[in-house]
Design a protein around this motif. Structure first.
Motif, short mmCIF file in Angstrom:
data_model
loop_
_atom_site.label_atom_id
_atom_site.label_comp_id
_atom_site.label_asym_id
_atom_site.label_seq_id
_atom_site.Cartn_x
_atom_site.Cartn_y
_atom_site.Cartn_z
N GLN A 119 0.83 -1.21 0.00
CA GLN A 119 0.00 0.00 0.00
C GLN A 119 0.86 1.26 0.00
O GLN A 119 0.53 2.24 -0.68
CB GLN A 119 -0.95 -0.04 1.20
N GLN A 120 1.96 1.24 0.72
CA GLN A 120 2.87 2.38 0.71
C GLN A 120 3.47 2.61 -0.67
O GLN A 120 3.78 3.75 -1.05
CB GLN A 120 3.99 2.19 1.74
N ALA A 121 3.64 1.51 -1.42
CA ALA A 121 4.21 1.60 -2.77
C ALA A 121 3.16 1.97 -3.81
O ALA A 121 3.47 2.00 -5.01
CB ALA A 121 4.87 0.28 -3.13
N GLY A 122 1.93 2.19 -3.37
CA GLY A 122 0.88 2.58 -4.29
C GLY A 122 0.19 1.43 -4.97
O GLY A 122 -0.58 1.64 -5.93
N ARG A 123 0.41 0.21 -4.50
CA ARG A 123 -0.26 -0.98 -5.07
C ARG A 123 -1.51 -1.27 -4.25
O ARG A 123 -1.43 -1.43 -3.02
CB ARG A 123 0.66 -2.21 -5.05
N SER A 124 -2.64 -1.34 -4.89
CA SER A 124 -3.87 -1.63 -4.17
C SER A 124 -4.03 -3.13 -3.94
O SER A 124 -3.62 -3.95 -4.76
CB SER A 124 -5.09 -1.10 -4.94
N ASP A 163 -4.52 -4.43 -7.47
CA ASP A 163 -3.29 -4.68 -8.21
C ASP A 163 -2.66 -6.02 -7.84
O ASP A 163 -2.15 -6.75 -8.70
CB ASP A 163 -2.28 -3.56 -7.94
#
Length: 342
Positions: free
Chosen positions: A272-277, A281
């Motif tokens: 989540q911190q890396a922007g992956r849902s 994702d």
């Protein structure tokens, strides 16, 4: 309490119980030492007399006559902070304590972090201070299990021990089969680049869960890619480190099977911190169905280990060994629990 001849109050004795129950002292003694050759009617009378008199077993006196300590060790060969962090240990400790309480046997918690700790506790155990050991978190190459077995100490290991063959009794979840079911579930969702965070490969469950992952990739015709596999340590921080490595090594990963719920907490946090849902994702599956599984959003799809049954079987097998019976290995089935993460 009863009153002695000099007027002082004294604790009730086995003689008081026998008199109250209307049975012989021998009958009460047999009841207290396992109930062999005691009729159901006599058993009920003795139980009622114990409740009425408030009799409490003198464990020191009984240990002198039976050669037993009437206590069992719950031995964890891990750092203390891991015991407090990992909810699985607490669930197993509570289950074993409750089961042993039904037999009026106390459970002694022992933590062995260092080699010195292990040597000291092994000496203590083999000196007769406990009647048997429930061993948690056994590592390959750790001499504790072999030393206790060779010393004739009744022993049951949680998880299938590595490198000990059939020498040691154990209770384990179906790790390989559970991993297979989880990976098949991830594949059913259309995912094909499935990563894995393994457990320690020198511990029970680590190699078998990895083997289950590889089994299902092979049956689906998918290649095994070492870049998609990172070894973890069953800790949340280990899951975080593993997730960062997976994202760096396999940025096209669309699912990940994590070999424990606690590590999965760390994995989801990093994704989540890396922007992956999650699960948009990358879908995430765990293993355990511990309290950690519902401590994150989205709630974790996981494989449920039957911790209550594991505790019950470990205690049953240990008491059977203490009574002189032979025991072997028991493997209990896992169950897929589908939630929001996959």
């Amino acid at each position: 309490m009863t009153t002695s001849a000099n007027g002082r109050r004294r604790p009730p004795t086995i003689h008081d119980v026998a008199r109250e129950a209307g049975v012989s002292r021998g009958t009460v003694s047999r009841f207290l030492n396992g109930g062999h050759y005691v009729s159901p009617a006599a058993r009920r009378s003795v139980e009622a007399a114990i409740r009425k008199t408030g009799y409490v077993v003198n464990r020191h006196a009984r240990s002198l006559s039976t050669g037993r300590s009437d206590s069992v060790a719950f031995l964890l060969t891990e750092p203390q902070e891991k015991f407090f962090e990992d909810p699985n240990f607490n669930v197993l400790l509570r289950g074993c304590t409750e089961r042993l309480a039904q037999h009026d046997i106390p459970l002694l918690l022992m933590l062995a972090e260092s080699d010195d700790d292990r040597r000291r506790l092994t000496r203590y155990i083999t000196s007769g201070h406990v009647d048997g050991v429930l061993l948690l978190s056994n590592h390959s190459g750790d001499p504790v299990a072999a030393e206790l077995h060779d010393a004739g100490i009744p022993l049951v290991v949680c998880g299938k021990p590595i490198g000990l063959g059939s020498k040691v009794s154990y209770v384990a979840a179906a790790d390989r089969e559970g991993a297979q079911e989880m990976v098949r579930h991830l594949l059913t969702g259309g995912r094909r680049r499935i990563g894995m965070v393994t457990g320690p490969l020198d511990m029970p469950g680590g190699p078998d869960r990895l083997a289950g992952y590889r089994d299902v990739l092979a049956e689906a015709g998918l290649p095994y890619d070492p870049a998609l596999v990172v070894e973890g340590d069953f800790r949340r921080s280990g899951g975080e480190r593993a997730a960062r490595r997976l994202l760096a090594q396999a940025p096209d990963m669309d699912a990940v099977f994590v070999a424990s719920d606690l590590m999965a907490l760390g994995v989801v946090n990093v994704l989540q911190q890396a922007g992956r849902s999650v699960p948009g994702d990358i879908t995430v599956g765990g293993f355990d169905d511990s309290p950690a599984a519902t401590a994150i959003a989205p709630a974790l799809t996981t494989m449920r280990q039957p911790f209550d049954r594991i505790s019950a079987e470990m205690v049953r097998m240990l008491l059977a060994q203490i009574a002189g019976e032979d025991t072997a290995g028991v493997i209990l089935p896992t169950e897929l629990v589908v939630r929001d993460s996959a």
